[in-house]
Design a protein around this motif. Structure first.
Motif, PDB file in Angstrom:
ATOM      1  N   GLY A   1       5.876   2.013   6.834  1.00 21.75           N
ATOM      2  CA  GLY A   1       6.625   3.249   7.265  1.00 21.75           C
ATOM      3  C   GLY A   1       7.496   2.681   8.666  1.00 21.75           C
ATOM      4  O   GLY A   1       8.264   3.876   9.027  1.00 21.75           O
ATOM      5  N   ALA A   2       7.416   1.507   9.204  1.00 21.88           N
ATOM      6  CA  ALA A   2       8.246   1.462  10.478  1.00 21.88           C
ATOM      7  C   ALA A   2       9.551   1.119  10.026  1.00 21.88           C
ATOM      8  O   ALA A   2       9.821   0.770   9.062  1.00 21.88           O
ATOM      9  CB  ALA A   2       7.554   0.112  11.299  1.00 21.88           C
TER      10      ALA A   2
ATOM     11  N   ALA B   1       3.453  -5.562   6.439  1.00 20.23           N
ATOM     12  CA  ALA B   1       2.704  -4.399   6.384  1.00 20.23           C
ATOM     13  C   ALA B   1       3.352  -3.224   7.246  1.00 20.23           C
ATOM     14  O   ALA B   1       3.214  -2.261   7.055  1.00 20.23           O
ATOM     15  CB  ALA B   1       1.226  -4.908   7.083  1.00 20.23           C
ATOM     16  N   ALA B   2       3.781  -3.709   8.719  1.00 19.09           N
ATOM     17  CA  ALA B   2       4.169  -2.601   9.474  1.00 19.09           C
ATOM     18  C   ALA B   2       5.645  -1.922   8.683  1.00 19.09           C
ATOM     19  O   ALA B   2       5.846  -0.491   8.702  1.00 19.09           O
ATOM     20  CB  ALA B   2       4.489  -3.067  10.728  1.00 19.09           C
ATOM     21  N   LEU B   3       6.420  -2.760   8.062  1.00 20.43           N
ATOM     22  CA  LEU B   3       7.694  -2.146   7.566  1.00 20.43           C
ATOM     23  C   LEU B   3       7.398  -1.397   6.295  1.00 20.43           C
ATOM     24  O   LEU B   3       7.680  -0.333   5.916  1.00 20.43           O
ATOM     25  CB  LEU B   3       8.531  -3.310   7.039  1.00 20.43           C
ATOM     26  CG  LEU B   3       9.214  -4.281   8.558  1.00 20.43           C
ATOM     27  CD1 LEU B   3       9.722  -5.431   8.044  1.00 20.43           C
ATOM     28  CD2 LEU B   3      10.288  -3.322   9.110  1.00 20.43           C
TER      29      LEU B   3
ATOM     30  N   ILE C   1      10.571   4.825  14.121  1.00 15.64           N
ATOM     31  CA  ILE C   1       9.521   4.187  14.803  1.00 15.64           C
ATOM     32  C   ILE C   1       9.765   2.646  14.560  1.00 15.64           C
ATOM     33  O   ILE C   1      10.056   2.231  13.568  1.00 15.64           O
ATOM     34  CB  ILE C   1       8.099   4.439  14.108  1.00 15.64           C
ATOM     35  CG1 ILE C   1       7.700   5.968  14.167  1.00 15.64           C
ATOM     36  CG2 ILE C   1       6.884   3.615  14.677  1.00 15.64           C
ATOM     37  CD1 ILE C   1       6.510   6.306  13.302  1.00 15.64           C
ATOM     38  N   ILE C   2       9.863   2.248  16.095  1.00 11.56           N
ATOM     39  CA  ILE C   2       9.980   0.744  15.783  1.00 11.56           C
ATOM     40  C   ILE C   2       8.617   0.166  16.619  1.00 11.56           C
ATOM     41  O   ILE C   2       8.249   0.546  17.676  1.00 11.56           O
ATOM     42  CB  ILE C   2      11.171   0.154  17.109  1.00 11.56           C
ATOM     43  CG1 ILE C   2      12.550   0.758  16.680  1.00 11.56           C
ATOM     44  CG2 ILE C   2      11.308  -1.182  17.103  1.00 11.56           C
ATOM     45  CD1 ILE C   2      13.682   0.606  17.378  1.00 11.56           C
TER      46      ILE C   2
ATOM     47  N   LEU D   1       0.823   4.886  12.945  1.00  9.60           N
ATOM     48  CA  LEU D   1       2.019   4.963  12.238  1.00  9.60           C
ATOM     49  C   LEU D   1       1.635   5.722  10.653  1.00  9.60           C
ATOM     50  O   LEU D   1       2.589   6.527  10.170  1.00  9.60           O
ATOM     51  CB  LEU D   1       2.288   3.338  11.624  1.00  9.60           C
ATOM     52  CG  LEU D   1       3.470   3.160  10.466  1.00  9.60           C
ATOM     53  CD1 LEU D   1       4.870   3.795  11.329  1.00  9.60           C
ATOM     54  CD2 LEU D   1       3.664   1.429  10.464  1.00  9.60           C
ATOM     55  N   HIS D   2       0.575   5.287   9.955  1.00  8.94           N
ATOM     56  CA  HIS D   2       0.412   6.010   8.754  1.00  8.94           C
ATOM     57  C   HIS D   2       0.081   7.498   8.975  1.00  8.94           C
ATOM     58  O   HIS D   2       0.592   8.295   8.042  1.00  8.94           O
ATOM     59  CB  HIS D   2      -0.883   5.427   8.058  1.00  8.94           C
ATOM     60  CG  HIS D   2      -0.916   3.851   7.479  1.00  8.94           C
ATOM     61  ND1 HIS D   2      -1.755   3.223   7.585  1.00  8.94           N
ATOM     62  CD2 HIS D   2       0.403   3.295   7.109  1.00  8.94           C
ATOM     63  CE1 HIS D   2      -1.166   1.972   7.083  1.00  8.94           C
ATOM     64  NE2 HIS D   2       0.018   2.044   7.000  1.00  8.94           N
ATOM     65  N   LEU D   3      -0.732   7.866  10.117  1.00 10.95           N
ATOM     66  CA  LEU D   3      -0.996   9.330  10.215  1.00 10.95           C
ATOM     67  C   LEU D   3       0.519  10.058  10.390  1.00 10.95           C
ATOM     68  O   LEU D   3       0.713  11.137   9.873  1.00 10.95           O
ATOM     69  CB  LEU D   3      -1.773   9.448  11.289  1.00 10.95           C
ATOM     70  CG  LEU D   3      -3.342   9.126  11.096  1.00 10.95           C
ATOM     71  CD1 LEU D   3      -3.812   9.138  12.705  1.00 10.95           C
ATOM     72  CD2 LEU D   3      -3.686  10.167  10.358  1.00 10.95           C
TER      73      LEU D   3
END
Length: 235
Positions: free
Chosen positions: A100-101, A95-97, A81-82, A70-72
């Motif tokens: 950048g999710a 953390a996911a949201l 991205i879900i 996700l970070h890359l």
């Protein structure tokens, strides 16, 4: 709405064959095209070469963390991205949201819910949320006039209530973390102890907009994480 979704290409990144098979059958049934990746390295390759319209990303990959992927990807792409996660901890979802999710779905998941989330993410990517006027059933928001109407009647909101509603409605269908909303509406640095401001104003909005504020249908609480402004096609 269907024109937004028809023929969209979705990259599924998951190392479980059963999950990929289940998703392929159901996504194709909704007129989506599916491509696959079983590792983080393959996912990055597919995104850069195949340019899918959306990514379903499992966090538990064999070669690297889905969060690393996700970070890359977020360093060079804004592709929707879900995240698919078996993790129940609120901290993982937050953390996911914040990493950048666009959204997350917890395994095991409902296909109806997942398809609704996909449609929301694709709609956002298409820029629909940039419209000056948004309509949600009986609710109408006019950003240019800073006005809100419910069933044709003007709703009086304080400036803070309006700013909070605008933030929620502009990202309708997405989970917004408490930290994001505090920053967006009040600015500055905020902490967990400040979340009571948010609860108070969410309560004000529900009293003014919901048919039954104790059973909200517009502004939903995502326990421990934040809030989601719902759409008509969400399940």
């Amino acid at each position: 709405m269907e024109q937004v979704n028809k023929g969209a290409r979705i990259l599924v990144v998951d190392d479980e064959p059963q999950i990929r098979k289940l998703l392929k059958v159901n996504l194709q049934a909704h007129q989506f095209e599916m491509i696959e990746a079983v590792s983080g390295e393959e996912a990055i390759y597919q995104i850069s070469r195949e340019h899918p319209d959306l990514v379903l990303l499992d966090l538990g990959l064999p070669d690297q963390s889905g969060m690393d992927v996700l970070h890359l990807v977020r360093e060079w792409s804004s592709i929707p991205i879900i995240v698919l996660t078996a993790k129940e901890r609120d901290a993982d979802k937050i953390a996911a949201l914040e990493g950048g999710a666009d959204d997350y779905v917890t395994k095991p998941f409902s296909m109806g819910e997942l398809v609704a989330r996909i449609r929301v993410a694709l709609r956002h990517a298409g820029g629909a949320v940039q419209e000056a006027v948004l309509n949600f059933g009986r609710l109408r928001l006019d950003f240019a006039q800073r006005s809100v109407e419910l069933a044709g009647e003007r709703v009086k909101l304080t400036p803070t209530e309006y700013d909070l509603l605008k933030a929620l409605a502009s990202h309708a269908g997405k989970v917004l973390t408490q930290r994001y909303l505090l920053q967006e509406v009040w600015g500055g640095h905020h902490y967990e102890s400040d979340s009571h401001y948010l609860r108070i104003y969410i309560g004000h909005l529900r009293k003014k907009l919901e048919e039954d504020p104790t059973r909200p249908k517009l502004i939903m609480t995502e326990p421990g994480i934040g809030y989601r402004f719902t759409l008509q096609d969400e399940v």
